[in-house]
Design a protein around this motif. Structure first.
Motif, short mmCIF file in Angstrom:
data_model
loop_
_atom_site.label_atom_id
_atom_site.label_comp_id
_atom_site.label_asym_id
_atom_site.label_seq_id
_atom_site.Cartn_x
_atom_site.Cartn_y
_atom_site.Cartn_z
N PHE A 23 0.83 -1.21 0.00
CA PHE A 23 0.00 0.00 0.00
C PHE A 23 0.86 1.26 0.00
CE2 PHE A 23 -3.63 -2.56 1.65
CZ PHE A 23 -4.57 -2.16 0.71
N GLY A 24 1.90 1.27 0.81
CA GLY A 24 2.79 2.43 0.89
C GLY A 24 3.52 2.70 -0.41
N SER A 25 4.04 1.64 -1.03
CA SER A 25 4.77 1.83 -2.29
C SER A 25 3.82 2.30 -3.39
CB SER A 25 5.50 0.55 -2.70
OG SER A 25 4.59 -0.50 -2.91
N CYS A 26 2.61 1.78 -3.41
CA CYS A 26 1.62 2.21 -4.40
C CYS A 26 1.27 3.68 -4.19
CB CYS A 26 0.38 1.34 -4.31
SG CYS A 26 -0.88 1.76 -5.52
N ALA A 27 1.06 4.08 -2.95
CA ALA A 27 0.74 5.48 -2.65
C ALA A 27 1.91 6.38 -3.03
CB ALA A 27 0.41 5.64 -1.16
N LEU A 33 3.73 10.35 -9.43
CA LEU A 33 3.12 10.63 -10.73
C LEU A 33 2.34 11.95 -10.71
CD1 LEU A 33 1.83 7.12 -11.80
CD2 LEU A 33 3.56 8.49 -12.94
N LEU A 34 1.64 12.21 -9.63
CA LEU A 34 0.88 13.45 -9.51
C LEU A 34 1.82 14.66 -9.51
CD1 LEU A 34 -1.82 14.92 -8.99
CD2 LEU A 34 -1.34 14.65 -6.56
N VAL A 35 2.87 14.60 -8.71
CA VAL A 35 3.83 15.71 -8.64
C VAL A 35 4.50 15.92 -10.00
CG1 VAL A 35 6.03 16.43 -7.61
CG2 VAL A 35 4.22 15.52 -6.16
N SER A 36 4.90 14.84 -10.63
CA SER A 36 5.54 14.93 -11.94
C SER A 36 4.59 15.54 -12.97
CB SER A 36 5.97 13.54 -12.41
OG SER A 36 6.46 13.57 -13.71
N SER A 37 3.35 15.14 -12.98
CA SER A 37 2.37 15.67 -13.92
C SER A 37 2.12 17.16 -13.68
CB SER A 37 1.04 14.92 -13.80
OG SER A 37 1.22 13.57 -14.16
N LEU A 38 2.04 17.55 -12.42
CA LEU A 38 1.81 18.97 -12.12
C LEU A 38 3.00 19.82 -12.55
CD1 LEU A 38 0.06 18.71 -8.65
CD2 LEU A 38 -0.97 19.29 -10.86
N ARG A 39 4.21 19.30 -12.36
CA ARG A 39 5.41 20.04 -12.80
C ARG A 39 5.43 20.16 -14.32
NH1 ARG A 39 10.32 17.62 -9.10
NH2 ARG A 39 9.70 18.66 -7.17
N GLU A 40 5.15 19.08 -15.02
CA GLU A 40 5.13 19.11 -16.48
C GLU A 40 4.06 20.07 -17.00
OE1 GLU A 40 5.07 15.34 -18.48
OE2 GLU A 40 6.53 14.50 -17.09
N LYS A 41 2.93 20.12 -16.32
CA LYS A 41 1.86 21.03 -16.72
C LYS A 41 2.34 22.47 -16.60
CE LYS A 41 -2.70 22.66 -15.40
NZ LYS A 41 -3.78 22.56 -14.42
N ARG A 42 3.00 22.79 -15.48
CA ARG A 42 3.49 24.14 -15.26
C ARG A 42 4.51 24.53 -16.33
NH1 ARG A 42 6.93 24.75 -10.39
NH2 ARG A 42 5.55 23.10 -9.70
N VAL A 43 5.42 23.62 -16.66
CA VAL A 43 6.43 23.89 -17.69
C VAL A 43 5.77 24.08 -19.04
CG1 VAL A 43 8.35 22.85 -18.95
CG2 VAL A 43 8.32 22.76 -16.47
N LEU A 44 4.82 23.23 -19.37
CA LEU A 44 4.13 23.31 -20.66
C LEU A 44 3.36 24.63 -20.79
CD1 LEU A 44 3.44 21.93 -23.32
CD2 LEU A 44 1.49 20.88 -22.16
N LEU A 45 2.67 25.04 -19.74
CA LEU A 45 1.94 26.30 -19.79
C LEU A 45 2.88 27.48 -19.95
CD1 LEU A 45 -0.87 25.74 -17.13
CD2 LEU A 45 -1.09 25.78 -19.61
N ALA A 46 4.04 27.43 -19.32
CA ALA A 46 5.03 28.50 -19.47
C ALA A 46 5.55 28.53 -20.91
CB ALA A 46 6.17 28.30 -18.48
N GLN A 47 5.77 27.37 -21.51
CA GLN A 47 6.24 27.31 -22.89
C GLN A 47 5.18 27.85 -23.85
OE1 GLN A 47 7.22 23.18 -23.38
NE2 GLN A 47 9.32 23.44 -22.63
N VAL A 48 3.94 27.54 -23.59
CA VAL A 48 2.85 28.03 -24.45
C VAL A 48 2.76 29.55 -24.33
CG1 VAL A 48 0.33 28.07 -24.73
CG2 VAL A 48 1.53 25.89 -24.47
#
Length: 70
Positions: A23-27, A33-48
């Motif tokens: 359970f801990g490793s899955c969490a 994945l959530l943190v990585s996705s949010l960072r990528e979103k921020r970078v992508l929006l800045a690039q746009v």
């Protein structure tokens, strides 16, 4: 599976280490994945935004150049 007490639930019938580790490793993976996705979103929006600003500057320069030719 029914547990008699809360401590029995946390002990998981003697398999607590494996159950809670899974359970801990899955969490941890899902949070990563959530943190990585949010960072990528921020970078992508800045690039746009940067691309949009570049395109506006180019369009403005083209209009100014056309005005000079007239």
């Amino acid at each position: 599976m029914q547990f008699d007490s809360l401590s029995d639930f946390f002990a998981m019938g003697g398999y607590a280490f494996y159950v809670w580790l899974s359970f801990g490793s899955c969490a941890l993976i899902l949070i990563g994945l959530l943190v990585s996705s949010l960072r990528e979103k921020r970078v992508l929006l800045a690039q746009v935004a940067a691309q949009s600003a570049r395109e506006q500057r180019i369009e403005k320069a083209k209009k100014a150049q056309q005005q000079e030719m007239l």
